[in-house]
Design a protein around this motif. Sequence first.
Motif, PDB file in Angstrom:
ATOM      1  N   LEU A 209       0.820  -1.218   0.000  1.00  0.00           N
ATOM      2  CA  LEU A 209       0.000   0.000   0.000  1.00  0.00           C
ATOM      3  C   LEU A 209       0.851   1.264   0.000  1.00  0.00           C
ATOM      4  CD1 LEU A 209      -2.769  -1.227   2.442  1.00  0.00           C
ATOM      5  CD2 LEU A 209      -3.070  -0.635   0.031  1.00  0.00           C
ATOM      6  N   ARG A 210       2.084   1.164   0.473  1.00  0.00           N
ATOM      7  CA  ARG A 210       2.964   2.343   0.514  1.00  0.00           C
ATOM      8  C   ARG A 210       3.831   2.445  -0.734  1.00  0.00           C
ATOM      9  NH1 ARG A 210       2.548   4.830   5.166  1.00  0.00           N
ATOM     10  NH2 ARG A 210       1.328   3.701   6.724  1.00  0.00           N
ATOM     11  N   SER A 211       3.765   1.460  -1.600  1.00  0.00           N
ATOM     12  CA  SER A 211       4.551   1.503  -2.838  1.00  0.00           C
ATOM     13  C   SER A 211       3.671   2.058  -3.952  1.00  0.00           C
ATOM     14  CB  SER A 211       5.023   0.085  -3.202  1.00  0.00           C
ATOM     15  OG  SER A 211       5.292   0.010  -4.582  1.00  0.00           O
ATOM     16  N   ARG A 212       4.107   3.156  -4.543  1.00  0.00           N
ATOM     17  CA  ARG A 212       3.286   3.751  -5.606  1.00  0.00           C
ATOM     18  C   ARG A 212       3.189   2.789  -6.809  1.00  0.00           C
ATOM     19  NH1 ARG A 212       3.507   9.896  -7.982  1.00  0.00           N
ATOM     20  NH2 ARG A 212       1.440   9.778  -8.897  1.00  0.00           N
ATOM     21  N   ASP A 213       4.287   2.066  -7.090  1.00  0.00           N
ATOM     22  CA  ASP A 213       4.271   1.123  -8.216  1.00  0.00           C
ATOM     23  C   ASP A 213       3.267  -0.013  -7.968  1.00  0.00           C
ATOM     24  OD1 ASP A 213       6.145   2.470  -9.720  1.00  0.00           O
ATOM     25  OD2 ASP A 213       7.842   1.387  -8.844  1.00  0.00           O
ATOM     26  N   LEU A 214       3.281  -0.548  -6.742  1.00  0.00           N
ATOM     27  CA  LEU A 214       2.384  -1.678  -6.469  1.00  0.00           C
ATOM     28  C   LEU A 214       0.932  -1.208  -6.370  1.00  0.00           C
ATOM     29  CD1 LEU A 214       4.555  -3.810  -4.002  1.00  0.00           C
ATOM     30  CD2 LEU A 214       4.216  -4.122  -6.459  1.00  0.00           C
ATOM     31  N   ARG A 215       0.734  -0.004  -5.803  1.00  0.00           N
ATOM     32  CA  ARG A 215      -0.637   0.548  -5.786  1.00  0.00           C
ATOM     33  C   ARG A 215      -1.142   0.715  -7.208  1.00  0.00           C
ATOM     34  NH1 ARG A 215       0.826   4.603  -2.025  1.00  0.00           N
ATOM     35  NH2 ARG A 215       0.490   6.166  -3.640  1.00  0.00           N
ATOM     36  N   TRP A 216      -0.252   1.161  -8.089  1.00  0.00           N
ATOM     37  CA  TRP A 216      -0.635   1.343  -9.502  1.00  0.00           C
ATOM     38  C   TRP A 216      -1.052   0.000 -10.112  1.00  0.00           C
ATOM     39  CZ3 TRP A 216       0.937  -0.507 -14.197  1.00  0.00           C
ATOM     40  CH2 TRP A 216       0.476   0.191 -15.320  1.00  0.00           C
ATOM     41  N   CYS A 217      -0.250  -1.043  -9.833  1.00  0.00           N
ATOM     42  CA  CYS A 217      -0.600  -2.385 -10.362  1.00  0.00           C
ATOM     43  C   CYS A 217      -1.965  -2.818  -9.844  1.00  0.00           C
ATOM     44  CB  CYS A 217       0.446  -3.428  -9.937  1.00  0.00           C
ATOM     45  SG  CYS A 217       2.060  -3.196 -10.694  1.00  0.00           S
ATOM     46  N   TRP A 218      -2.201  -2.599  -8.545  1.00  0.00           N
ATOM     47  CA  TRP A 218      -3.494  -2.979  -7.958  1.00  0.00           C
ATOM     48  C   TRP A 218      -4.620  -2.182  -8.628  1.00  0.00           C
ATOM     49  CZ3 TRP A 218      -5.508  -1.224  -2.508  1.00  0.00           C
ATOM     50  CH2 TRP A 218      -6.673  -1.920  -2.188  1.00  0.00           C
ATOM     51  N   ALA A 219      -4.370  -0.892  -8.823  1.00  0.00           N
ATOM     52  CA  ALA A 219      -5.407  -0.044  -9.435  1.00  0.00           C
ATOM     53  C   ALA A 219      -5.761  -0.549 -10.834  1.00  0.00           C
ATOM     54  CB  ALA A 219      -4.929   1.406  -9.493  1.00  0.00           C
ATOM     55  N   GLN A 220      -4.736  -0.986 -11.612  1.00  0.00           N
ATOM     56  CA  GLN A 220      -5.039  -1.495 -12.966  1.00  0.00           C
ATOM     57  C   GLN A 220      -5.874  -2.778 -12.861  1.00  0.00           C
ATOM     58  OE1 GLN A 220      -4.285   0.807 -15.068  1.00  0.00           O
ATOM     59  NE2 GLN A 220      -3.201   1.695 -13.324  1.00  0.00           N
ATOM     60  N   CYS A 221      -5.501  -3.639 -11.920  1.00  0.00           N
ATOM     61  CA  CYS A 221      -6.282  -4.878 -11.716  1.00  0.00           C
ATOM     62  C   CYS A 221      -7.718  -4.530 -11.330  1.00  0.00           C
ATOM     63  CB  CYS A 221      -5.653  -5.747 -10.616  1.00  0.00           C
ATOM     64  SG  CYS A 221      -4.078  -6.473 -11.072  1.00  0.00           S
ATOM     65  N   MET A 222      -7.870  -3.518 -10.458  1.00  0.00           N
ATOM     66  CA  MET A 222      -9.219  -3.130 -10.017  1.00  0.00           C
ATOM     67  C   MET A 222     -10.033  -2.562 -11.163  1.00  0.00           C
ATOM     68  SD  MET A 222      -8.487  -1.289  -6.422  1.00  0.00           S
ATOM     69  CE  MET A 222     -10.047  -1.390  -5.649  1.00  0.00           C
ATOM     70  N   ARG A 223      -9.395  -1.722 -11.977  1.00  0.00           N
ATOM     71  CA  ARG A 223     -10.128  -1.124 -13.114  1.00  0.00           C
ATOM     72  C   ARG A 223     -10.710  -2.222 -13.999  1.00  0.00           C
ATOM     73  NH1 ARG A 223      -6.302   3.378 -13.160  1.00  0.00           N
ATOM     74  NH2 ARG A 223      -7.578   5.154 -12.522  1.00  0.00           N
ATOM     75  N   GLU A 224      -9.839  -3.210 -14.315  1.00  0.00           N
ATOM     76  CA  GLU A 224     -10.315  -4.318 -15.165  1.00  0.00           C
ATOM     77  C   GLU A 224     -11.433  -5.087 -14.456  1.00  0.00           C
ATOM     78  OE1 GLU A 224      -5.868  -5.137 -17.112  1.00  0.00           O
ATOM     79  OE2 GLU A 224      -6.831  -6.687 -15.901  1.00  0.00           O
ATOM     80  N   GLY A 225     -11.238  -5.312 -13.148  1.00  0.00           N
ATOM     81  CA  GLY A 225     -12.233  -6.068 -12.383  1.00  0.00           C
ATOM     82  C   GLY A 225     -13.575  -5.343 -12.335  1.00  0.00           C
ATOM     83  N   LEU A 226     -13.530  -4.047 -12.056  1.00  0.00           N
ATOM     84  CA  LEU A 226     -14.774  -3.267 -11.965  1.00  0.00           C
ATOM     85  C   LEU A 226     -15.529  -3.313 -13.288  1.00  0.00           C
ATOM     86  CD1 LEU A 226     -13.423  -0.179 -10.009  1.00  0.00           C
ATOM     87  CD2 LEU A 226     -15.292  -1.673  -9.263  1.00  0.00           C
ATOM     88  N   GLU A 227     -14.779  -3.159 -14.372  1.00  0.00           N
ATOM     89  CA  GLU A 227     -15.442  -3.119 -15.674  1.00  0.00           C
ATOM     90  C   GLU A 227     -16.100  -4.455 -16.008  1.00  0.00           C
ATOM     91  OE1 GLU A 227     -13.055  -1.841 -18.995  1.00  0.00           O
ATOM     92  OE2 GLU A 227     -14.606  -2.587 -20.361  1.00  0.00           O
ATOM     93  N   VAL A 228     -15.339  -5.513 -15.813  1.00  0.00           N
ATOM     94  CA  VAL A 228     -15.841  -6.804 -16.264  1.00  0.00           C
ATOM     95  C   VAL A 228     -16.937  -7.340 -15.326  1.00  0.00           C
ATOM     96  CG1 VAL A 228     -14.123  -8.308 -15.169  1.00  0.00           C
ATOM     97  CG2 VAL A 228     -15.033  -8.903 -17.389  1.00  0.00           C
ATOM     98  N   LEU A 229     -16.816  -7.063 -14.036  1.00  0.00           N
ATOM     99  CA  LEU A 229     -17.866  -7.504 -13.103  1.00  0.00           C
ATOM    100  C   LEU A 229     -19.167  -6.757 -13.375  1.00  0.00           C
ATOM    101  CD1 LEU A 229     -15.665  -7.771  -9.894  1.00  0.00           C
ATOM    102  CD2 LEU A 229     -17.034  -9.650 -10.834  1.00  0.00           C
ATOM    103  N   THR A 230     -19.057  -5.461 -13.637  1.00  0.00           N
ATOM    104  CA  THR A 230     -20.252  -4.668 -13.930  1.00  0.00           C
ATOM    105  C   THR A 230     -20.883  -5.152 -15.227  1.00  0.00           C
ATOM    106  OG1 THR A 230     -19.223  -2.810 -12.804  1.00  0.00           O
ATOM    107  CG2 THR A 230     -21.115  -2.313 -14.205  1.00  0.00           C
TER     108      THR A 230
END
Length: 344
Positions: A209-230
Amino acid sequence: MNRRIGVFGAGAIGGFVGVHLSAGGADVTLLGRRSLLEHRGRLRARRVDGTELAPGDALTLTDDPEALRGCAVILVTVKSQDTVAAAQQLAAIADPDCVFVSLQNGIDNARELRAALGPRVIAGIVSYNIIREQGGALLRQTTSGTIITGVGAGPKQVAAARTLERTLARAGLELELRDDIDRVLAGKLVINLINGVCAASGRSLATTLRSRDLRWCWAQCMREGLEVLTRDGREPANIIGLPAWLLPRVLGLPNFIVTRIAGRLVEVDPAARSSTLQDLERAAGATEIDALNGAIVRLARRHGQRAPANEIITDVVQELAKQRPPLRFVAPAELRARVSAARR
Ligand SMILES: NC(=O)c1ccc[n+]([C@@H]2O[C@H](COP(=O)([O-])OP(=O)(O)OC[C@H]3O[C@@H](n4cnc5c(N)ncnc54)[C@H](OP(=O)(O)O)[C@@H]3O)[C@@H](O)[C@H]2O)c1
């Protein structure tokens, strides 16, 4: 409750909830592996506020599935990759009136359980992290949150869910009943996409959570997840106090801003580790990644799309699961570069 509550797969979650149910006055049988038996008389649960609980008098630890015969309610707390096998064992031993409650991550477990056990299955989630300490004798909650379950389709399920709610409340643990549990499962899955990021990088939740790179990776995973689940008709519910759609935007911001507007999110116990990373570290072989980031990959394909960030994360974790220690985790900047390249 005048009849027993069983827990199939008493590891971190099953042990933690089982100790609370027992402390709340229920007669509880925990089914686990042989190593669980070493914790007889020592099993404890510690909540995030530091409260430590011992079970009540009526707690049985066993590695014999037959011991779950006669239970009125059985919680299923195995990892997703073990759900189908658990369902088959349960179908052979459980009473016809028994109600099952899945407290697992992923969106397919309740459906898999229903395929073997029928409609008497209630889906649920645990929204916080539990780690095993003292060799598994102490089950420690490291983040705050609640247990959420569906209300259940029929009167027996409703009664079972209410009994769990009351019994846990007596031990000081909150269980929230919701009639939109499918959306809750989807919301939890979107959050759980961090599991793969932690596991691929070998980093704790706090470090991730404190790594900007890893937060970015999580955010990309979430974006894909939100879109496809919706797109799949399962609009994710908000389960951590921030709307699911807002989270990926917040995660991309610099550390000092994230700390200010989502302080609770990044204030995590340094010991908190995703359960997928815990599996890699224990060299458990299979991990739950297919039911988490892998589920988004499959769902995207079903809709004729791709989910490249989740594909990369799933591939890295599957590769790590085949390695022998020391595992070759991927550094945050390298993981970001790989996800970024895959999304182009
Ligand atoms: N830990 C967390 O912080 C957390 C938080 C929220 C949700 N969850 C979810 O909750 C579920 C459980 O996670 P967990 O972390 O509690 O997993 P865990 O610690 O691995 O516990 C599951 C236990 O079930 C045992 N098991 C599996 N099949 C069995 C069988 N047939 N007979 C007897 N025991 C069996 C496993 O033994 P083996 O390992 O030897 O197979 C393991 O001890 C997962 O879906 C997870 O994603 C976890």
